[in-house]
Design a protein around this motif. Structure first.
Motif, PDB file in Angstrom:
ATOM      1  N   THR A 171      22.313  30.809  -0.815  1.00 53.66           N
ATOM      2  CA  THR A 171      20.916  30.382  -0.721  1.00 53.66           C
ATOM      3  C   THR A 171      20.544  30.190   0.742  1.00 53.66           C
ATOM      4  N   LEU A 172      19.414  30.748   1.114  1.00 57.65           N
ATOM      5  CA  LEU A 172      18.964  30.696   2.503  1.00 57.65           C
ATOM      6  C   LEU A 172      18.338  29.331   2.811  1.00 57.65           C
ATOM      7  N   ASN A 173      18.723  28.767   3.961  1.00 56.55           N
ATOM      8  CA  ASN A 173      18.131  27.520   4.469  1.00 56.55           C
ATOM      9  C   ASN A 173      18.309  26.350   3.502  1.00 56.55           C
ATOM     10  N   ASP A 174      19.446  26.294   2.839  1.00 55.05           N
ATOM     11  CA  ASP A 174      19.735  25.195   1.918  1.00 55.05           C
ATOM     12  C   ASP A 174      21.066  24.552   2.308  1.00 55.05           C
ATOM     13  N   PRO A 175      21.028  23.441   3.041  1.00 59.53           N
ATOM     14  CA  PRO A 175      22.281  22.814   3.494  1.00 59.53           C
ATOM     15  C   PRO A 175      23.056  22.114   2.392  1.00 59.53           C
ATOM     16  N   SER A 176      22.484  22.022   1.194  1.00 59.11           N
ATOM     17  CA  SER A 176      23.135  21.256   0.137  1.00 59.11           C
ATOM     18  C   SER A 176      24.285  22.007  -0.526  1.00 59.11           C
ATOM     19  N   ASP A 177      24.409  23.300  -0.265  1.00 58.53           N
ATOM     20  CA  ASP A 177      25.504  24.060  -0.868  1.00 58.53           C
ATOM     21  C   ASP A 177      26.178  24.925   0.193  1.00 58.53           C
ATOM     22  N   SER A 214      26.678  43.385  17.885  1.00 56.55           N
ATOM     23  CA  SER A 214      26.887  41.992  18.261  1.00 56.55           C
ATOM     24  C   SER A 214      26.405  41.072  17.151  1.00 56.55           C
ATOM     25  N   ARG A 215      27.093  39.965  17.006  1.00 56.41           N
ATOM     26  CA  ARG A 215      26.656  38.887  16.113  1.00 56.41           C
ATOM     27  C   ARG A 215      26.527  37.619  16.946  1.00 56.41           C
ATOM     28  N   VAL A 216      25.332  37.046  16.958  1.00 56.58           N
ATOM     29  CA  VAL A 216      25.112  35.776  17.643  1.00 56.58           C
ATOM     30  C   VAL A 216      25.239  34.652  16.623  1.00 56.58           C
ATOM     31  N   GLN A 217      26.063  33.664  16.936  1.00 56.04           N
ATOM     32  CA  GLN A 217      26.349  32.565  16.006  1.00 56.04           C
ATOM     33  C   GLN A 217      26.214  31.226  16.721  1.00 56.04           C
ATOM     34  N   TRP A 218      25.264  30.406  16.279  1.00 57.31           N
ATOM     35  CA  TRP A 218      25.047  29.082  16.843  1.00 57.31           C
ATOM     36  C   TRP A 218      25.803  28.029  16.036  1.00 57.31           C
ATOM     37  N   LYS A 219      26.259  26.989  16.695  1.00 58.39           N
ATOM     38  CA  LYS A 219      26.852  25.850  16.004  1.00 58.39           C
ATOM     39  C   LYS A 219      25.729  24.906  15.580  1.00 58.39           C
ATOM     40  N   THR A 220      25.740  24.533  14.293  1.00 59.07           N
ATOM     41  CA  THR A 220      24.666  23.689  13.772  1.00 59.07           C
ATOM     42  C   THR A 220      25.231  22.457  13.058  1.00 59.07           C
ATOM     43  N   GLU A 221      24.354  21.521  12.817  1.00 59.23           N
ATOM     44  CA  GLU A 221      24.646  20.362  11.986  1.00 59.23           C
ATOM     45  C   GLU A 221      23.424  20.093  11.120  1.00 59.23           C
ATOM     46  N   VAL A 222      23.596  19.306  10.077  1.00 62.35           N
ATOM     47  CA  VAL A 222      22.501  19.027   9.154  1.00 62.35           C
ATOM     48  C   VAL A 222      21.857  17.690   9.528  1.00 62.35           C
ATOM     49  N   MET A 223      20.540  17.732   9.749  1.00 59.72           N
ATOM     50  CA  MET A 223      19.772  16.525  10.037  1.00 59.72           C
ATOM     51  C   MET A 223      18.490  16.577   9.218  1.00 59.72           C
ATOM     52  N   GLU A 224      18.271  15.528   8.446  1.00 62.77           N
ATOM     53  CA  GLU A 224      17.080  15.446   7.584  1.00 62.77           C
ATOM     54  C   GLU A 224      16.956  16.687   6.714  1.00 62.77           C
ATOM     55  N   GLU A 225      18.087  17.080   6.137  1.00 62.39           N
ATOM     56  CA  GLU A 225      18.172  18.206   5.204  1.00 62.39           C
ATOM     57  C   GLU A 225      17.772  19.538   5.842  1.00 62.39           C
ATOM     58  N   LYS A 226      17.963  19.653   7.155  1.00 61.02           N
ATOM     59  CA  LYS A 226      17.681  20.903   7.858  1.00 61.02           C
ATOM     60  C   LYS A 226      18.831  21.216   8.806  1.00 61.02           C
ATOM     61  N   TYR A 227      19.014  22.510   9.078  1.00 65.16           N
ATOM     62  CA  TYR A 227      20.004  22.942  10.061  1.00 65.16           C
ATOM     63  C   TYR A 227      19.421  22.754  11.465  1.00 65.16           C
ATOM     64  N   VAL A 228      20.187  22.092  12.324  1.00 66.92           N
ATOM     65  CA  VAL A 228      19.768  21.848  13.700  1.00 66.92           C
ATOM     66  C   VAL A 228      20.908  22.263  14.620  1.00 66.92           C
ATOM     67  N   LYS A 229      20.577  22.965  15.690  1.00 66.48           N
ATOM     68  CA  LYS A 229      21.606  23.382  16.647  1.00 66.48           C
ATOM     69  C   LYS A 229      22.262  22.169  17.296  1.00 66.48           C
ATOM     70  N   GLN A 230      23.588  22.226  17.386  1.00 71.03           N
ATOM     71  CA  GLN A 230      24.315  21.141  18.020  1.00 71.03           C
ATOM     72  C   GLN A 230      24.027  21.114  19.520  1.00 71.03           C
ATOM     73  N   LYS A 231      23.997  19.922  20.080  1.00 71.31           N
ATOM     74  CA  LYS A 231      23.673  19.760  21.498  1.00 71.31           C
ATOM     75  C   LYS A 231      24.851  19.178  22.278  1.00 71.31           C
ATOM     76  N   ASP A 232      24.880  19.495  23.550  1.00 68.55           N
ATOM     77  CA  ASP A 232      25.867  18.925  24.454  1.00 68.55           C
ATOM     78  C   ASP A 232      25.465  17.473  24.716  1.00 68.55           C
ATOM     79  N   PRO A 233      26.329  16.499  24.392  1.00 70.61           N
ATOM     80  CA  PRO A 233      25.944  15.095  24.570  1.00 70.61           C
ATOM     81  C   PRO A 233      25.688  14.720  26.032  1.00 70.61           C
ATOM     82  N   LYS A 234      26.258  15.480  26.968  1.00 67.07           N
ATOM     83  CA  LYS A 234      26.070  15.165  28.388  1.00 67.07           C
ATOM     84  C   LYS A 234      24.730  15.658  28.911  1.00 67.07           C
ATOM     85  N   THR A 235      24.296  16.838  28.428  1.00 64.16           N
ATOM     86  CA  THR A 235      23.068  17.436  28.972  1.00 64.16           C
ATOM     87  C   THR A 235      21.882  17.364  28.018  1.00 64.16           C
TER      88      THR A 235
END
Length: 363
Positions: A171-177, A214-235
């Motif tokens: 399922t597209l854009n569904d972090p629950s599964d 090429s395949r571009v792949q971002w690291k994400t996490e789930v926030m408020e039931e949405k995928y959000v790109k992970q951020k560098d805590p320093k910058t």
């Protein structure tokens, strides 16, 4: 020795050593693309008999090759062709399939994406790029030459007659599964691929083109039931994306077409043939890369001295390729132009200040 002469000698010696030391042959990948005589439905599934018979490419690796760890999700693909289209089918392992961009010619690699690069004549100029996300939003463009050589991307160029489809196994854009992944199927008309090359389209049996994927792949996490790109805590900025490719590049730089892989076209029907490989001329591959290391060194020299180095001796270029094949070089320069010629085993290669490379073969 006077100080200014000593200083010149040290700079000259350092220039020679640097050019010689930085050359390391990067072996590219190759693929034999068979012809299909049966229609293909572009639906992102790739379940026709022709696709089932076509061999997979090697699994994608990091863009920097063995310098970086193996990708944590698998990517592989296939190619076919007929008299009308060049076909591509790719499968990407992905437990969380997401995409946001919906406007054509948006910067698709801001999402996870799949990308195709095609340089038919292998001169690194006049090449094509196609990108797609899991929403099947496409960015297609024509590059006059690599950006490093003052190239421009023609965004308003479209692949007329393009067929493109995506299938999400989940399922597209569904972090629950969790998902299995997504696949891409593309058909590019030969007419579109004839616009920036003198190569015959459709190709002749045995023709070799330069391609990479090429395949571009971002690291994400789930926030408020949405995928959000992970951020560098320093910058506070997004973590850099992963770049996974079919054929390894020298660096995180897809727009160095000299490192793209080789695809050879076979007239044999994919349903009537076994697994075949192609023979790559390693001497030619090595020599191409040597010429580009020379080109980079010349560009660096000109950036510092406002003119090209006119001494071939400064570069200390290897005089053998593929272990034993002798190479002879000749260089013609002005302050603002150069033409380097390299000859070996009946083939003469040329490269000039624009970075264009070509060859002549003795009859």
């Amino acid at each position: 020795m006077k100080l200014k002469h000593l200083l010149f000698f040290v700079i000259f010696l350092g220039h020679c050593i640097t050019v010689q030391a930085q050359f390391q042959f990067i072996e590219g990948r190759s693929y034999l693309s068979h012809k299909t005589s049966t229609p293909l439905k572009i639906d992102g599934l790739g379940n026709e008999a022709a696709w089932q018979a076509a061999p997979w490419t090697d699994t994608f690796i990091d863009i920097e090759g063995n310098k970086k760890p193996k990708p944590y999700f698998d990517t592989r693909m296939k190619m076919l062709w007929d008299n009308d289209y060049f076909y591509f089918y790719a499968e990407m392992e992905e437990p969380h399939v997401w995409a946001t961009l919906t406007e054509r010619d948006a910067v698709i690699f801001y999402d996870n994406d799949f990308e195709i690069f095609i340089d038919p004549d292998g001169d690194t100029h006049g090449y094509y790029e196609y990108e797609v996300n899991a929403l099947n939003t496409v960015w297609d463009l024509l590059l006059t030459r690599p950006y490093r050589n003052g190239g421009h991307a023609i965004d308003h160029w479209d692949i007329h007659g393009l067929k493109s489809a995506v299938h999400v196994n989940g399922t597209l854009n569904d972090p629950s599964d969790k998902d299995q992944g997504w696949s891409v199927e593309v058909a590019i008309p030969w007419d579109a691929l004839s616009e920036a090359t003198s190569m015959k389209t459709p190709p002749n049996n045995g023709d070799q083109w330069r391609l990479n994927f090429s395949r571009v792949q971002w690291k994400t996490e789930v926030m408020e039931e949405k995928y959000v790109k992970q951020k560098d805590p320093k910058t506070g900025k997004n973590l850099p994306e992963n770049n996974w490719v079919w054929s390894p590049q020298r660096a995180i730089a897809m727009h160095e077409p000299e490192f793209w892989g080789i695809v050879q076209f076979s007239e044999s029907n994919v349903l009537n043939t076994g697994f075949n490989t192609i023979k790559v001329n390693k001497a030619n591959e090595e020599l191409r890369q040597i010429l580009y290391y020379f080109h980079r060194a010349q560009i660096d020299f000109k950036r510092e001295h406002k003119a090209f180095d006119q001494s071939l001796k400064s570069f200390n270029l290897p005089n053998q390729v593929d272990g034993s094949k002798a190479v002879t070089y000749s260089l013609n320069t002005t302050e603002q132009t150069y033409l380097l010629k390299a000859q070996t085993a009946g083939t003469t290669w040329f490269i000039n200040e624009t970075g264009r490379i070509w060859k002549e073969i003795k009859p």
